[in-house]
Design a protein around this motif. Structure first.
Motif, PDB file in Angstrom:
ATOM      1  N   ALA A   1       0.825  -1.210   0.000  1.00 23.45           N
ATOM      2  CA  ALA A   1       0.000   0.000   0.000  1.00 23.45           C
ATOM      3  C   ALA A   1       0.857   1.257   0.000  1.00 23.45           C
ATOM      4  CB  ALA A   1      -0.936  -0.011   1.210  1.00 23.45           C
ATOM      5  N   ASP A   2       1.951   1.229   0.744  1.00 28.33           N
ATOM      6  CA  ASP A   2       2.833   2.398   0.835  1.00 28.33           C
ATOM      7  C   ASP A   2       3.595   2.654  -0.454  1.00 28.33           C
ATOM      8  OD1 ASP A   2       2.039   2.760   3.445  1.00 28.33           O
ATOM      9  OD2 ASP A   2       3.841   1.872   4.332  1.00 28.33           O
ATOM     10  N   ARG A   3       3.806   1.604  -1.258  1.00 26.52           N
ATOM     11  CA  ARG A   3       4.695   1.724  -2.419  1.00 26.52           C
ATOM     12  C   ARG A   3       4.002   1.518  -3.756  1.00 26.52           C
ATOM     13  NH1 ARG A   3       6.881  -0.392   1.976  1.00 26.52           N
ATOM     14  NH2 ARG A   3       9.066   0.040   2.545  1.00 26.52           N
ATOM     15  N   ALA A   4       2.724   1.199  -3.755  1.00 27.99           N
ATOM     16  CA  ALA A   4       2.041   0.788  -4.985  1.00 27.99           C
ATOM     17  C   ALA A   4       2.179   1.800  -6.110  1.00 27.99           C
ATOM     18  CB  ALA A   4       0.567   0.519  -4.696  1.00 27.99           C
ATOM     19  N   GLY A   5       1.951   3.061  -5.802  1.00 28.08           N
ATOM     20  CA  GLY A   5       2.008   4.087  -6.831  1.00 28.08           C
ATOM     21  C   GLY A   5       3.390   4.204  -7.449  1.00 28.08           C
ATOM     22  N   ASN A   6       4.411   4.233  -6.623  1.00 33.05           N
ATOM     23  CA  ASN A   6       5.777   4.343  -7.126  1.00 33.05           C
ATOM     24  C   ASN A   6       6.183   3.104  -7.923  1.00 33.05           C
ATOM     25  OD1 ASN A   6       6.185   6.872  -6.006  1.00 33.05           O
ATOM     26  ND2 ASN A   6       7.087   6.066  -4.125  1.00 33.05           N
ATOM     27  N   TYR A   7       5.799   1.933  -7.427  1.00 35.98           N
ATOM     28  CA  TYR A   7       6.127   0.702  -8.134  1.00 35.98           C
ATOM     29  C   TYR A   7       5.489   0.688  -9.525  1.00 35.98           C
ATOM     30  CZ  TYR A   7       8.087  -1.779  -4.036  1.00 35.98           C
ATOM     31  OH  TYR A   7       8.865  -2.205  -2.983  1.00 35.98           O
ATOM     32  N   ALA A   8       4.207   1.015  -9.584  1.00 30.21           N
ATOM     33  CA  ALA A   8       3.495   0.986 -10.862  1.00 30.21           C
ATOM     34  C   ALA A   8       4.083   1.991 -11.844  1.00 30.21           C
ATOM     35  CB  ALA A   8       2.008   1.253 -10.643  1.00 30.21           C
ATOM     36  N   GLU A   9       4.341   3.190 -11.377  1.00 32.33           N
ATOM     37  CA  GLU A   9       4.905   4.221 -12.250  1.00 32.33           C
ATOM     38  C   GLU A   9       6.270   3.806 -12.775  1.00 32.33           C
ATOM     39  OE1 GLU A   9       6.025   9.008 -12.154  1.00 32.33           O
ATOM     40  OE2 GLU A   9       5.197   8.032 -10.370  1.00 32.33           O
TER      41      GLU A   9
END
Length: 338
Positions: free
Chosen positions: A162-170
């Motif tokens: 949850a903390d990293r999802a956005g950065n990982y996806a980008e």
């Protein structure tokens, strides 16, 4: 054989599309496949979807059977890019008498789809569990393909994702391209493991162990008989990537050796003898620890230290320049307050 597909297109760029697998409609004829379309769930996300349709079965990932009922796909020892489309980590599945468990799922939905096809080449049994060995994106983004399966992970995995999802996806979309990443999303963890747990597939039992902070803070292994599917607690060829604790990792490797005779690493060969796999890991991590301590004792600053810590290991590992300085930074931050 035929399977169901749906065309997904990015809402932000409708020109970027791909045909995504909808598992569960596989059939020997087009007519039988089409009869099952109305019961399939179309994936939701930042994309539009057309109507499901049937087509000949697409390509599966290559897996080898390394022990009875244990199948392993070997990913490329490389950084994710537009050529490998993120297929850079090892994936396993285990077939029992009653069900299948998939261990790790790759960097993107397409890898999960190709894994589903590989499972179906071996068995028609249902996939009841998708087990994620840790939080890193090259192991988790294909899991949502297995609709209806329980996603299993370390007790800290859901929060870490949850903390990293956005950065990982980008990051992954930038590396492998919008089309390669299309349809991918972080899975929801439904079953958490703290300590030791078991999953019964029928005649085959999986023993799950959640480890203290080591490679990451979310490491989980799967033991099947004398084989340990270790995720990134064990690297072969690929430089180990430290995102947790160098001291903790060394301690975990001591305990891991007693878990089984053979190990499936997260990167590198499909299966190895446990001692042969752990020897280089111990050596690298010990050099990383000792060089870092020496740099701190000499009064070096972080920027000076990372340029030379563990440099003697460069000839032994692939992708060394991409990972070693990051590892030295994590180790320095951990050890400077010993």
């Amino acid at each position: 054989m035929f399977e169901a597909l749906v065309t997904l297109c990015l809402l932000s760029d409708p020109a970027i599309c791909r045909d995504a697998l909808l598992p569960g409609a596989e059939a020997a004829t087009m007519e039988a496949c089409e009869a099952r379309l109305d019961r399939l769930a179309v994936p939701e996300g930042a994309w539009s979807a057309g109507a499901p349709f049937c087509a000949p079965v697409g390509a599966a990932l290559a897996f080898e059977e390394v022990a009875p009922g244990i199948f392993v796909h070997v990913g490329a020892v490389a950084e994710p890019d537009g050529e490998n489309l993120g297929d850079v980590s090892n994936i396993a599945f285990v077939v029992g008498r009653e069900a299948v468990a998939v261990i790790d799922s790759g960097s993107a939905r397409w890898i999960g789809e190709a894994t589903w096809r590989a499972v179906r080449e071996v068995t028609d049994l249902p996939v009841h569990h998708v087990i994620l060995t840790h939080m890193h994106p090259d192991h988790v983004f294909g899991a949502s393909v297995f609709a209806g399966a329980e996603v299993v992970g370390h007790e800290g995995l859901a929060r870490a994702l949850a903390d990293r999802a956005g950065n990982y996806a980008e990051s992954l979309e930038g590396l492998i391209g919008g089309q390669g990443f299309l349809g991918s999303r972080v899975p929801e963890v439904g079953v958490v493991v703290s300590g030791v747990g078991e999953i019964d597939l029928g005649q085959i039992t999986l023993e799950l162990t959640a480890w203290p902070r080591a490679h990451t803070g979310t490491d989980l292994t799967v033991r099947v008989g004398d084989v340990v599917i270790a995720g990134d607690l064990v690297f072969d060829t690929h430089t180990p990537a430290l995102d947790g604790s160098v001291l903790g990792w060394l301690e975990v490797l001591e305990r891991l050796e007693g878990q089984g005779a053979r190990v499936v690493p997260g990167h590198g060969r499909a299966v190895m003898e446990m001692g042969a796999a752990l020897g280089p890991m111990r050596r690298y991590l010990a050099v990383l620890r000792d060089d870092t301590r020496a740099a701190i004792a000499a009064g070096e600053r972080l920027g000076e230290a990372v340029a030379q810590v563990a440099g003697s290991e460069a000839a032994h590992w692939a992708l060394f320049d991409a990972y070693n300085k990051r590892n030295a930074t994590v180790a320095f931050t951990e050890l400077e307050w010993e």
